[in-house]
Write a protein that holds these residues in place. Structure first.
Motif, PDB file in Angstrom:
ATOM      1  N   ALA A   1       0.849  -4.892  18.072  1.00 18.18           N
ATOM      2  CA  ALA A   1       1.723  -5.705  18.921  1.00 18.18           C
ATOM      3  C   ALA A   1       3.200  -5.495  18.599  1.00 18.18           C
ATOM      4  CB  ALA A   1       1.370  -7.181  18.781  1.00 18.18           C
ATOM      5  N   LEU A   2       3.481  -4.833  17.502  1.00 14.55           N
ATOM      6  CA  LEU A   2       4.865  -4.637  17.074  1.00 14.55           C
ATOM      7  C   LEU A   2       5.427  -3.313  17.589  1.00 14.55           C
ATOM      8  CD1 LEU A   2       4.520  -5.778  13.369  1.00 14.55           C
ATOM      9  CD2 LEU A   2       5.320  -7.108  15.313  1.00 14.55           C
ATOM     10  N   GLN A   3       6.696  -3.324  17.849  1.00 10.37           N
ATOM     11  CA  GLN A   3       7.373  -2.122  18.320  1.00 10.37           C
ATOM     12  C   GLN A   3       7.348  -1.020  17.252  1.00 10.37           C
ATOM     13  OE1 GLN A   3      11.430  -2.826  19.439  1.00 10.37           O
ATOM     14  NE2 GLN A   3      11.515  -1.025  20.738  1.00 10.37           N
ATOM     15  N   GLU A   4       7.395  -1.422  15.995  1.00  5.27           N
ATOM     16  CA  GLU A   4       7.410  -0.437  14.903  1.00  5.27           C
ATOM     17  C   GLU A   4       6.016  -0.138  14.350  1.00  5.27           C
ATOM     18  OE1 GLU A   4       8.290  -4.532  13.364  1.00  5.27           O
ATOM     19  OE2 GLU A   4       9.245  -3.318  14.871  1.00  5.27           O
ATOM     20  N   ALA A   5       4.986  -0.306  15.161  1.00  7.20           N
ATOM     21  CA  ALA A   5       3.601  -0.112  14.719  1.00  7.20           C
ATOM     22  C   ALA A   5       3.376   1.277  14.116  1.00  7.20           C
ATOM     23  CB  ALA A   5       2.629  -0.352  15.865  1.00  7.20           C
ATOM     24  N   ALA A   6       3.901   2.304  14.751  1.00  2.00           N
ATOM     25  CA  ALA A   6       3.683   3.670  14.254  1.00  2.00           C
ATOM     26  C   ALA A   6       4.236   3.841  12.845  1.00  2.00           C
ATOM     27  CB  ALA A   6       4.307   4.683  15.205  1.00  2.00           C
ATOM     28  N   SER A   7       5.433   3.318  12.593  1.00  2.00           N
ATOM     29  CA  SER A   7       6.010   3.478  11.253  1.00  2.00           C
ATOM     30  C   SER A   7       5.269   2.626  10.222  1.00  2.00           C
ATOM     31  CB  SER A   7       7.503   3.169  11.255  1.00  2.00           C
ATOM     32  OG  SER A   7       7.724   1.807  11.520  1.00  2.00           O
ATOM     33  N   ILE A   8       4.781   1.458  10.622  1.00  4.11           N
ATOM     34  CA  ILE A   8       3.997   0.621   9.698  1.00  4.11           C
ATOM     35  C   ILE A   8       2.698   1.329   9.339  1.00  4.11           C
ATOM     36  CG2 ILE A   8       2.687  -1.540   9.465  1.00  4.11           C
ATOM     37  CD1 ILE A   8       4.919  -2.891  11.100  1.00  4.11           C
ATOM     38  N   PHE A   9       2.024   1.895  10.339  1.00  6.75           N
ATOM     39  CA  PHE A   9       0.796   2.639  10.058  1.00  6.75           C
ATOM     40  C   PHE A   9       1.071   3.823   9.134  1.00  6.75           C
ATOM     41  CE2 PHE A   9      -1.268   1.153  14.260  1.00  6.75           C
ATOM     42  CZ  PHE A   9      -1.867   0.087  13.627  1.00  6.75           C
ATOM     43  N   ASP A  10       2.168   4.531   9.359  1.00  6.37           N
ATOM     44  CA  ASP A  10       2.519   5.656   8.480  1.00  6.37           C
ATOM     45  C   ASP A  10       2.735   5.186   7.043  1.00  6.37           C
ATOM     46  OD1 ASP A  10       2.373   7.537  10.509  1.00  6.37           O
ATOM     47  OD2 ASP A  10       4.529   7.508  10.912  1.00  6.37           O
ATOM     48  N   THR A  11       3.443   4.075   6.880  1.00  2.00           N
ATOM     49  CA  THR A  11       3.699   3.556   5.536  1.00  2.00           C
ATOM     50  C   THR A  11       2.402   3.115   4.866  1.00  2.00           C
ATOM     51  OG1 THR A  11       5.913   2.839   6.175  1.00  2.00           O
ATOM     52  CG2 THR A  11       4.965   1.821   4.203  1.00  2.00           C
ATOM     53  N   LEU A  12       1.536   2.428   5.606  1.00  2.00           N
ATOM     54  CA  LEU A  12       0.253   1.996   5.041  1.00  2.00           C
ATOM     55  C   LEU A  12      -0.576   3.189   4.596  1.00  2.00           C
ATOM     56  CD1 LEU A  12      -0.741  -0.892   7.471  1.00  2.00           C
ATOM     57  CD2 LEU A  12      -0.056  -1.108   5.086  1.00  2.00           C
ATOM     58  N   ARG A  13      -0.608   4.231   5.410  1.00  2.00           N
ATOM     59  CA  ARG A  13      -1.359   5.435   5.025  1.00  2.00           C
ATOM     60  C   ARG A  13      -0.771   6.047   3.758  1.00  2.00           C
ATOM     61  NH1 ARG A  13      -1.970   6.326  10.737  1.00  2.00           N
ATOM     62  NH2 ARG A  13       0.011   7.429  10.766  1.00  2.00           N
ATOM     63  N   HIS A  14       0.543   6.066   3.659  1.00  2.00           N
ATOM     64  CA  HIS A  14       1.206   6.630   2.477  1.00  2.00           C
ATOM     65  C   HIS A  14       0.871   5.818   1.224  1.00  2.00           C
ATOM     66  CE1 HIS A  14       4.225   8.638   0.069  1.00  2.00           C
ATOM     67  NE2 HIS A  14       4.676   7.458  -0.300  1.00  2.00           N
ATOM     68  N   ILE A  15       0.939   4.504   1.324  1.00  2.00           N
ATOM     69  CA  ILE A  15       0.604   3.644   0.183  1.00  2.00           C
ATOM     70  C   ILE A  15      -0.845   3.861  -0.235  1.00  2.00           C
ATOM     71  CG2 ILE A  15       0.225   1.252  -0.562  1.00  2.00           C
ATOM     72  CD1 ILE A  15       2.629   0.480   1.229  1.00  2.00           C
ATOM     73  N   ALA A  16      -1.738   3.910   0.729  1.00  2.00           N
ATOM     74  CA  ALA A  16      -3.169   4.046   0.434  1.00  2.00           C
ATOM     75  C   ALA A  16      -3.470   5.361  -0.271  1.00  2.00           C
ATOM     76  CB  ALA A  16      -3.983   3.934   1.711  1.00  2.00           C
ATOM     77  N   VAL A  17      -2.871   6.427   0.187  1.00  2.00           N
ATOM     78  CA  VAL A  17      -3.153   7.745  -0.382  1.00  2.00           C
ATOM     79  C   VAL A  17      -2.536   7.897  -1.757  1.00  2.00           C
ATOM     80  CG1 VAL A  17      -2.684  10.217  -0.107  1.00  2.00           C
ATOM     81  CG2 VAL A  17      -3.430   8.871   1.846  1.00  2.00           C
ATOM     82  N   ASP A  18      -1.305   7.474  -1.910  1.00  2.00           N
ATOM     83  CA  ASP A  18      -0.583   7.746  -3.147  1.00  2.00           C
ATOM     84  C   ASP A  18      -0.864   6.770  -4.277  1.00  2.00           C
ATOM     85  OD1 ASP A  18       0.551   9.921  -2.000  1.00  2.00           O
ATOM     86  OD2 ASP A  18       2.477   8.979  -1.600  1.00  2.00           O
ATOM     87  N   ASP A  19      -0.838   5.478  -3.985  1.00  2.00           N
ATOM     88  CA  ASP A  19      -0.778   4.524  -5.077  1.00  2.00           C
ATOM     89  C   ASP A  19      -1.877   3.474  -5.128  1.00  2.00           C
ATOM     90  OD1 ASP A  19       1.608   5.744  -5.828  1.00  2.00           O
ATOM     91  OD2 ASP A  19       2.793   4.410  -4.567  1.00  2.00           O
ATOM     92  N   CYS A  20      -2.469   3.143  -4.014  1.00  2.00           N
ATOM     93  CA  CYS A  20      -3.355   1.984  -3.999  1.00  2.00           C
ATOM     94  C   CYS A  20      -4.644   2.228  -4.777  1.00  2.00           C
ATOM     95  CB  CYS A  20      -3.660   1.568  -2.569  1.00  2.00           C
ATOM     96  SG  CYS A  20      -3.775  -0.212  -2.374  1.00  2.00           S
ATOM     97  N   GLU A  21      -5.183   3.406  -4.683  1.00  2.00           N
ATOM     98  CA  GLU A  21      -6.419   3.702  -5.415  1.00  2.00           C
ATOM     99  C   GLU A  21      -6.199   3.587  -6.918  1.00  2.00           C
ATOM    100  OE1 GLU A  21      -9.462   4.473  -4.118  1.00  2.00           O
ATOM    101  OE2 GLU A  21      -9.207   5.809  -2.425  1.00  2.00           O
ATOM    102  N   LEU A  22      -4.983   3.870  -7.366  1.00  2.00           N
ATOM    103  CA  LEU A  22      -4.662   3.795  -8.786  1.00  2.00           C
ATOM    104  C   LEU A  22      -4.100   2.442  -9.168  1.00  2.00           C
ATOM    105  CD1 LEU A  22      -2.917   7.267  -9.121  1.00  2.00           C
ATOM    106  CD2 LEU A  22      -5.271   6.690  -9.685  1.00  2.00           C
ATOM    107  N   CYS A  23      -3.854   1.599  -8.156  1.00  2.00           N
ATOM    108  CA  CYS A  23      -3.350   0.243  -8.372  1.00  2.00           C
ATOM    109  C   CYS A  23      -1.989   0.232  -9.074  1.00  2.00           C
ATOM    110  CB  CYS A  23      -4.348  -0.599  -9.133  1.00  2.00           C
ATOM    111  SG  CYS A  23      -5.900  -0.777  -8.272  1.00  2.00           S
TER     112      CYS A  23
END
Length: 103
Positions: A72-94
């Motif tokens: 619903a947000l205008q910046e949805a694409a950039s939020i999805f990109d950031t979430l993917r980046h966080i998930a790949v780089d840092d979240c698995e390692l906490c």
């Protein structure tokens, strides 16, 4: 007493395995597994969605429910990109403060 402590250990292991890892970003709290699903759907394209300001993935029926409000947000694409980046780089390692529920 040995049986009781064995049961306690089993319960702790089960509790640990049922805990979900969450990413908190810009007021949204989404599951890590949802963001991984988002990455799986990344190549999804719809011909009639090209005029839509939303990312094409927002129209995919398999998009996880916890990610849908972002569409619903205008910046949805950039939020999805950031979430993917966080998930790949840092979240698995906490190691990212945006990630919670990991042990």
């Amino acid at each position: 007493m040995g049986l009781l402590s064995g049961v306690a250990v089993v319960l702790l292991v089960l509790l640990h395995s049922t805990q979900s890892v969450y990413i908190q970003y810009q007021g949204f709290k989404v599951q890590l597994k949802s963001v991984k699903k988002l990455s799986d759907l990344e190549g999804y394209q719809m011909t009639h969605s090209s005029k839509s300001p939303q990312p094409a993935v927002c129209h995919h029926p398999a998009l996880p429910l916890d990610l849908r409000p972002i569409c619903a947000l205008q910046e949805a694409a950039s939020i999805f990109d950031t979430l993917r980046h966080i998930a790949v780089d840092d979240c698995e390692l906490c190691v990212n403060v945006a990630c919670t529920g990991c042990f």
